[in-house]
Design a protein around this motif. Structure first.
Motif, mmCIF file in Angstrom:
data_model
loop_
_atom_site.group_PDB
_atom_site.id
_atom_site.type_symbol
_atom_site.label_atom_id
_atom_site.label_comp_id
_atom_site.label_asym_id
_atom_site.label_seq_id
_atom_site.Cartn_x
_atom_site.Cartn_y
_atom_site.Cartn_z
ATOM 1 N N ARG A 135 0.839 -1.201 0.000
ATOM 2 C CA ARG A 135 0.000 0.000 0.000
ATOM 3 C C ARG A 135 0.874 1.252 0.000
ATOM 4 N NH1 ARG A 135 -4.892 1.088 -1.627
ATOM 5 N NH2 ARG A 135 -5.593 -0.864 -0.672
ATOM 6 N N TYR A 136 1.950 1.247 0.792
ATOM 7 C CA TYR A 136 2.885 2.375 0.749
ATOM 8 C C TYR A 136 3.491 2.512 -0.653
ATOM 9 C CZ TYR A 136 2.841 2.859 5.855
ATOM 10 O OH TYR A 136 2.465 3.080 7.152
ATOM 11 N N TYR A 137 3.861 1.399 -1.223
ATOM 12 C CA TYR A 137 4.450 1.397 -2.572
ATOM 13 C C TYR A 137 3.467 1.976 -3.586
ATOM 14 C CZ TYR A 137 7.591 -0.471 -6.225
ATOM 15 O OH TYR A 137 8.464 -0.619 -7.262
ATOM 16 N N ASP B 260 13.022 -1.165 -4.432
ATOM 17 C CA ASP B 260 12.023 -0.204 -3.934
ATOM 18 C C ASP B 260 11.393 -0.702 -2.628
ATOM 19 O OD1 ASP B 260 12.482 1.431 -6.079
ATOM 20 O OD2 ASP B 260 10.667 0.868 -7.185
ATOM 21 N N LEU B 261 11.011 -1.970 -2.603
ATOM 22 C CA LEU B 261 10.379 -2.524 -1.400
ATOM 23 C C LEU B 261 11.350 -2.520 -0.225
ATOM 24 C CD1 LEU B 261 8.429 -5.546 -2.941
ATOM 25 C CD2 LEU B 261 7.454 -3.406 -2.107
ATOM 26 N N TYR C 169 -3.206 8.348 5.945
ATOM 27 C CA TYR C 169 -2.819 9.204 4.821
ATOM 28 C C TYR C 169 -1.610 10.096 5.112
ATOM 29 C CZ TYR C 169 -6.552 7.446 1.971
ATOM 30 O OH TYR C 169 -7.339 6.607 1.225
ATOM 31 N N PRO C 170 -1.492 10.695 6.292
ATOM 32 C CA PRO C 170 -0.254 11.449 6.552
ATOM 33 C C PRO C 170 0.986 10.563 6.493
ATOM 34 C CG PRO C 170 -1.934 11.978 8.185
ATOM 35 C CD PRO C 170 -2.455 10.820 7.406
ATOM 36 N N LYS C 171 0.852 9.299 6.917
ATOM 37 C CA LYS C 171 1.986 8.372 6.887
ATOM 38 C C LYS C 171 2.343 8.016 5.443
ATOM 39 C CE LYS C 171 4.239 5.727 10.106
ATOM 40 N NZ LYS C 171 3.676 4.592 10.814
#
Length: 552
Positions: A280-282, A322-323, A357-359
């Motif tokens: 999800r971050y990716y 990237d991960l 979302y801020p993270k």
């Protein structure tokens, strides 16, 4: 090109008497994970179908069969059901020891040697599932009863710390089926159940062919993704794992990928997140790179069907790199002792926000900018704290997050947010962000302070009202409980106690304000409470209205 697909309903007998077929569970699959509750529901469903005299359909199994080794189809989906059925067949061989032909369902006899191999060959690397399957295959009725007695705890639970899930579920199924048989009134009913189980419990194996197992697996994964995109529960990371394994295999890096995937699992476990969260971050990083600011779609759909997404457009090495960078960032953010106090304070405020979302914005920033410039990072943190807290606890901040991610990816300046319309009354209704605002106000008024372990408490609870001085007596607790002055930032754990006892406990705090909040015998003057409210609101107003806060 046609998919070379075959689908034919099969009974358990059909499935496990398919010549010399050994069902291979490939390395990229999840380990066997059915727990007692899942296994028990499976048991209930099948035994209930028998008692109601209705056939029972288990579901699909998707397999890939390569032409170079037709006898070893790879199981792409359905391995949990397949292993559990195999365990159940083993249990039936123990309960029907006179039916010697039953054992033939469990194993395959090699033509070239006297060795018999389990019908299932698990190559999953996270757990030693294959060793556990072989252990279950060696179970005998008497030894399994002794083992049940050894591990049987209260309420029929088996202590699984010394057993694998495969072994534990074998014990459970043996115990449940033994009890089920004891409750059948006639001996012939046991035979009737055996016939029902073998001939009227069905699956739908879906087989995809290819010149080799790699081509067949690619086709099988297409079917697998199609089935699972239509409502069946499956972790997104399982799809991504399969895609990455295929990419690693093309680069002849299967072993490296296996080790890296285990690392990702361990990192996510230590951070108390799921591998899906890592992707999800990716996802947000990739959307920022592509300048995507429209509404989010499905994570799985984006990463597997979008031609520009990483799993389609980037090489195996690039995706793994990237991960790995993202896991490094998450480790860094979860190690406050390694951070400067300035950064750690603002990060605490990000963590107090009510959604991720801020993270997402912060991880994207660190992915682009790295860790080298604390001053720039601090300005970014202040800017996004100011925006997200100004907007309040709402999912609608996602749209600004998309814009922030795009600007960061472009290395463009972040908008200076106009919060000038905020008023003191805004802080009367803080809702889910009450603790975050209390912490923000504390740090604004104490710019050199840092509380490494933060706790929150209410100064006054409803039951305290009758113990307060007379100037409180006409005040409503409804007006007090959510007042920003009623939320306290603590550096010691919160304890449930009346206000008249809190004064002594709060003297243990290193925060001067906490030590001075409550006087002797739990006295808090209403005048002092209102002064505290005014000070907190002023600090917050200055922060939101004064743009210079973002520049310092």
């Amino acid at each position: 090109m046609a998919l070379s697909l075959r689908a034919e309903q099969k009974s358990i007998t059909d499935l496990f008497t398919s010549g010399e077929d050994i069902y291979v569970i490939p390395e990229y699959q999840r380990p066997y994970s059915w727990n007692k509750d899942t296994c028990y529901q499976f048991y209930l469903d099948i035994t209930s179908a028998f008692l109601q005299n209705t056939d029972y359909f288990i579901g699909n199994i998707v397999m890939a069969r390569g032409n170079e080794d037709r006898k070893k189809p790879c199981v792409v989906d359905g391995q949990q059901r397949l292993i559990t059925l195999w365990i159940w067949v083993k249990v039936m061989t123990l309960l029907h020891s006179d039916k010697v032909r039953l054992k033939r369902l469990l194993e395959v006899e090699s033509v070239l040697s006297d060795v018999s191999l389990p019908r299932i060959n698990s190559k999953v690397y996270e757990h030693d599932d294959q060793t556990n399957l072989e252990s279950v295959m060696a179970f005998e009725a008497e030894s399994i009863r002794q083992t049940i007695g050894q591990y049987n705890l209260n309420k029929g639970d088996i202590g699984e710390s010394a057993l694998s899930r495969i072994e534990a579920n074998a014990l459970y199924l043996f115990a449940w089926m033994s009890e089920f048989y004891d409750n059948l009134s006639e001996q012939h009913q046991k035979i009737a159940f055996l016939e029902f189980f073998l001939e009227r419990v069905y699956l739908l194996p879906i087989e995809l062919d290819g010149k080799d197992v790699a081509e067949a697996s690619d086709r099988a994964l297409t079917i697998f993704e199609t089935i699972n995109n239509r409502g069946q529960a499956l972790e997104d990371s399982d799809i991504f794992k399969a895609r990455l394994f295929k990419s690693a295999k093309a680069d002849e890096k299967e072993d490296e990928f296996i080790n890296r995937w285990q690392d990702f699992n361990e990192v996510c476990g230590s951070l108390n997140i799921k591998v899906d969260d890592l992707f999800r971050y990716y996802y947000h990083i990739l959307r920022g790179q592509e300048g995507e600011t429209n509404n989010e779609g499905s994570l799985r759909e984006y990463l597997t069907t979008n031609k520009n997404s990483a799993l389609n457009a980037k090489s195996y090495n690039e995706v793994i790199s990237d991960l790995t960078t993202i896991t490094d960032i998450l480790y860094w953010l979860n190690a406050p002792d390694q951070l400067s106090r300035d950064i750690a304070r603002w990060l605490q405020l990000i963590n107090q926000y009510t959604n991720q979302y801020p993270k997402y914005a912060l991880v994207n920033y660190l992915f682009v900018e790295g860790f080298g410039n604390d001053a720039k990072l601090k300005r970014f943190l202040k800017s996004i704290v100011r925006y997200y807290y100004y907007r309040g606890a709402t999912i609608q901040v996602k749209y600004e997050t998309y814009k922030i991610n795009r600007l960061v990816a472009e290395r463009s300046p972040i908008t200076s947010y106009d919060c000038s319309d905020i008023t003191p009354e805004y802080f009367d209704h803080l809702g889910l962000l009450r603790n975050g605002y209390a912490l923000l106000a504390y740090y604004l008024m104490n710019p050199d302070a840092y509380v490494s372990s933060v706790y929150f408490d209410k100064l006054i609870y409803n039951g305290d009202m009758y113990n307060l001085p007379s100037d409180w007596q006409d005040k409503s607790y409804e007006d007090i409980k959510n007042n920003i002055a009623n939320t306290i930032v603590l550096d010691i754990p919160k304890k449930s106690m009346r206000i008249k006892y809190k004064g002594d406990y709060y003297t243990n705090s290193k925060i001067k304000e906490v030590r001075n909040l409550i006087g002797r015998e739990g006295i808090v003057k209403y005048e002092d409470f209102k002064k505290r409210e005014k000070k907190l609101k002023k600090a917050l107003l200055d922060f939101f209205v004064n743009d210079d806060y973002e520049k310092n």
